[in-house]
Design an enzyme around this catalytic site. Structure first.
Site, PDB file in Angstrom:
ATOM      1  N   ASP A 108      -0.415  -2.131   5.066  1.00 46.05           N
ATOM      2  CA  ASP A 108       0.299  -1.256   4.147  1.00 46.05           C
ATOM      3  C   ASP A 108      -0.642  -0.112   3.776  1.00 46.05           C
ATOM      4  O   ASP A 108      -1.805  -0.359   3.460  1.00 46.05           O
ATOM      5  CB  ASP A 108       0.660  -2.121   2.932  1.00 46.05           C
ATOM      6  N   ASP A 148      -1.425   3.474   1.650  1.00 45.03           N
ATOM      7  CA  ASP A 148      -1.103   4.375   0.553  1.00 45.03           C
ATOM      8  C   ASP A 148      -2.006   5.591   0.660  1.00 45.03           C
ATOM      9  O   ASP A 148      -3.207   5.465   0.929  1.00 45.03           O
ATOM     10  CB  ASP A 148      -1.343   3.686  -0.787  1.00 45.03           C
ATOM     11  N   ASP A 194      -6.169   0.313 -10.827  1.00 46.72           N
ATOM     12  CA  ASP A 194      -6.407  -0.941 -11.544  1.00 46.72           C
ATOM     13  C   ASP A 194      -7.808  -1.531 -11.322  1.00 46.72           C
ATOM     14  O   ASP A 194      -8.611  -1.612 -12.250  1.00 46.72           O
ATOM     15  CB  ASP A 194      -5.289  -1.971 -11.284  1.00 46.72           C
TER      16      ASP A 194
HETATM   17  P1  ATP Z   1      -1.251  -4.430  -1.270  1.00 48.57           P
HETATM   18  O1  ATP Z   1      -0.557  -3.252  -0.658  1.00 48.57           O
HETATM   19  O2  ATP Z   1      -2.050  -5.262  -0.366  1.00 48.57           O
HETATM   20  O3  ATP Z   1      -0.367  -5.212  -2.168  1.00 48.57           O
HETATM   21  P2  ATP Z   1      -2.542  -2.403  -2.803  1.00 48.57           P
HETATM   22  O4  ATP Z   1      -3.840  -2.411  -3.555  1.00 48.57           O
HETATM   23  O5  ATP Z   1      -2.414  -1.374  -1.743  1.00 48.57           O
HETATM   24  O6  ATP Z   1      -2.360  -3.866  -2.258  1.00 48.57           O
HETATM   25  P3  ATP Z   1      -0.196  -1.253  -3.925  1.00 48.57           P
HETATM   26  O7  ATP Z   1       0.779  -1.849  -4.867  1.00 48.57           O
HETATM   27  O8  ATP Z   1       0.233  -0.872  -2.570  1.00 48.57           O
HETATM   28  O9  ATP Z   1      -1.406  -2.266  -3.866  1.00 48.57           O
HETATM   29  O10 ATP Z   1      -0.790   0.018  -4.684  1.00 48.57           O
HETATM   30  C1  ATP Z   1      -1.656   0.946  -4.059  1.00 48.57           C
HETATM   31  C2  ATP Z   1      -2.750   1.357  -5.021  1.00 48.57           C
HETATM   32  O11 ATP Z   1      -2.178   1.988  -6.183  1.00 48.57           O
HETATM   33  C3  ATP Z   1      -3.571   0.221  -5.564  1.00 48.57           C
HETATM   34  O12 ATP Z   1      -4.616  -0.127  -4.704  1.00 48.57           O
HETATM   35  C4  ATP Z   1      -4.090   0.780  -6.874  1.00 48.57           C
HETATM   36  O13 ATP Z   1      -5.158   1.668  -6.662  1.00 48.57           O
HETATM   37  C5  ATP Z   1      -2.891   1.599  -7.344  1.00 48.57           C
HETATM   38  N1  ATP Z   1      -1.988   0.789  -8.191  1.00 48.57           N
HETATM   39  C6  ATP Z   1      -0.871   0.139  -7.794  1.00 48.57           C
HETATM   40  N2  ATP Z   1      -0.274  -0.486  -8.816  1.00 48.57           N
HETATM   41  C7  ATP Z   1      -1.023  -0.240  -9.899  1.00 48.57           C
HETATM   42  C8  ATP Z   1      -0.938  -0.589 -11.265  1.00 48.57           C
HETATM   43  N3  ATP Z   1       0.071  -1.345 -11.722  1.00 48.57           N
HETATM   44  N4  ATP Z   1      -1.888  -0.131 -12.103  1.00 48.57           N
HETATM   45  C9  ATP Z   1      -2.889   0.658 -11.644  1.00 48.57           C
HETATM   46  N5  ATP Z   1      -3.045   1.009 -10.379  1.00 48.57           N
HETATM   47  C10 ATP Z   1      -2.119   0.591  -9.499  1.00 48.57           C
HETATM   48 MG    MG Z   2      -0.704  -0.965  -0.678  1.00 46.79          MG
END
Ligand code: ATP
Ligand code: MG
Length: 440
Positions: free
Chosen positions: A63, A65, A144
């Site tokens: 995934d 971002d 986060d």
């Molecule tokens: P995964 O995709 O494996 O679940 P991820 O860390 O990429 O993990 P995402 O939900 O895709 O999680 O979010 C991308 C990024 O956006 C995170 O790594 C973080 O930096 C930020 N982020 C996402 N949700 C939050 C939140 N609730 N509070 C603060 N930052 C967030």
């Molecule tokens: Mg992600």
């Protein structure tokens, strides 16, 4: 101090390509395309979050971002396959076939005094909107965890680290950026994310974060149930359900998600084993690339309260067992909605799966044979096998249902002791009066 507050301006530690192991081979072509095109158009373009983190940990990210200084409208202007989504957090989705790349514009922190229309907090400090755009130096502080706040720059393939995230990844520790109590108040879902990442990455949750979670579990009540359903899927369908569950229980977060279930987990050892087996089973299916449906685990979690409620309905309302299980399924899935809003397309099959359980006890005659054709047979069977595994259902019966699935039509007639294949003339039974259900 490295993570003190949102207004802080710091220089990043920039790690050049030869000094880190994030290779473009680990980044999907779609994500690379988006990064390159943004960069070519003169914008900053960084891969951020799980993509960088998982690549550093050699976990093959799936995934991706992207963070940029282009506004959502500017992103949309660059990509024809782009849609802007989200109110609370506006971002661009760029679609390539099945893959969606999320592109977020750098955010600045709100000052929390509610004087900006693009940012809002509720009375308890929860973020309702976060749409003030800013620079990368501002963006980093609202992320986060430190491991999620590393930026991979497509311009020269370097990694920018403002928060010591690389060090924390190396030491395998989950460190929250900023003051933990405040950050959980802003968004209580971060507590669930903490647990999810700790389980997935095998990281240790830092002590101050640990303490803050234990003090803040109640805040989950304020999170909209629809958002908790999304989070439920991530918690239990990512291949680490068992470990995630243990952590959720340990932090008393699970009781916020499934309040009716938690009680039974404390008092009923067989049920606890049943849940554990289901979670192990789910993780195994994910590891083998098999399909999973959230309704199965929801059914597992609600099973003990459904069963008890059904017993009560049989006694109080003179219902038959299948009727009572169905009615109890309605009651419990209804109660559950106030916490996690589970779409109907999952609750309906879940109720059917639960109400089907008594039919696996009968293995003689046409009706039993017909169960094989029921649209919830597969789920109901899997559920029954799990029950047998923990001694709640008869193992011989489970074996019977396993065996008959591979039998020919004739063999099945014999197995179910169905006479000659000819239909018996059906006598109509007088219709019974419908019992009132407690749920209506
Ligand atoms: P995964 O995709 O494996 O679940 P991820 O860390 O990429 O993990 P995402 O939900 O895709 O999680 O979010 C991308 C990024 O956006 C995170 O790594 C973080 O930096 C930020 N982020 C996402 N949700 C939050 C939140 N609730 N509070 C603060 N930052 C967030
Ligand atoms: Mg992600």
């Amino acid at each position: 101090m490295k993570n003190s507050g949102s207004k802080q301006k710091t220089e990043p530690q920039i790690i050049p390509r030869p000094s880190h192991n994030v290779s473009r081979k680990e980044i999907s072509n779609a994500a690379l395309k988006v990064l390159y095109r943004l960069n070519k158009a003169g914008y900053q373009a960084f891969l951020v979050g799980g993509g960088v983190r998982d690549a550093l940990l050699e976990l093959h990210p799936k995934d991706f971002d992207i963070a940029t200084d282009a506004s959502p409208d500017e992103v949309r202007a660059l990509f024809s396959n782009c849609r802007l989504i989200g109110r609370r957090f506006r971002l661009a989705h760029v679609r390539f076939g099945r893959e969606i790349i999320e592109v977020a514009t750098f955010r600045a922190a709100s000052n929390g005094d509610g004087d900006h229309p693009d940012s809002a907090l509720d009375t308890e400090g929860r973020i309702l909107r976060d749409n003030i755009y800013g620079t990368i130096e501002e963006d980093v502080w609202r992320r986060d965890f430190t491991c999620n706040a590393l930026y991979y720059n497509i311009a020269d393939f370097s990694i920018w680290d403002y928060v010591g995230g690389l060090e924390d990844i190396k030491k395998r520790r989950l460190v929250l950026i900023g003051d933990a109590d405040t950050r959980f108040r802003e968004d209580p879902v971060r507590m669930l994310r903490a647990v999810r990442f700790a389980a997935k990455l095998d990281f240790k949750i830092e002590q101050s974060v640990d303490t803050a979670i234990r003090d803040s579990v109640e805040l989950l009540r304020n999170v909209p149930p629809a958002r908790l359903f999304d989070e439920f899927l991530k918690l239990f369908q990512a291949g680490h359900a068992q470990k995630t569950f243990q952590l959720l229980r340990d932090y008393k977060l699970f009781q916020q998600l499934f309040p009716e279930t938690d009680d039974y987990l404390n008092k009923d050892k067989v049920f606890r084993q049943f849940v554990d087996s289901a979670l192990i089973n789910t993780d195994r299916r994910v590891a083998e690339g098999k399909s999973i449906t959230p309704m199965f685990l929801v059914g597992v979690f609600l099973w003990a309260p459904v069963r008890e409620r059904a017993e009560q309905l049989m006694e109080d309302e003179a219902m038959s067992l299948p009727q009572a299980l169905n009615a109890a399924g309605w009651d419990l899935s209804g109660m559950q909605q106030s916490r996690i809003s589970i779409p109907k397309r999952f609750t309906a099959p879940m109720r059917e799966m639960l109400a089907l359980q008594p039919r696996f006890e009968k293995i003689n005659g046409r009706r039993a044979l017909k169960l094989l054709e029921h649209r919830r047979f597969r789920a109901g069977y899997d559920f029954f096998v799990l029950r047998a595994e923990v001694g709640e259902a008869d193992e011989q019966l489970a074996k019977f249902w396993t065996d008959v699935q591979t039998q020919s039509a004739d063999e099945r007639l014999a197995s179910f002791a169905v006479q000659g294949g000819k239909k018996k003339s059906r006598r109509r039974r007088p219709r019974r009066k419908r019992a009132k259900t407690a749920s209506s």
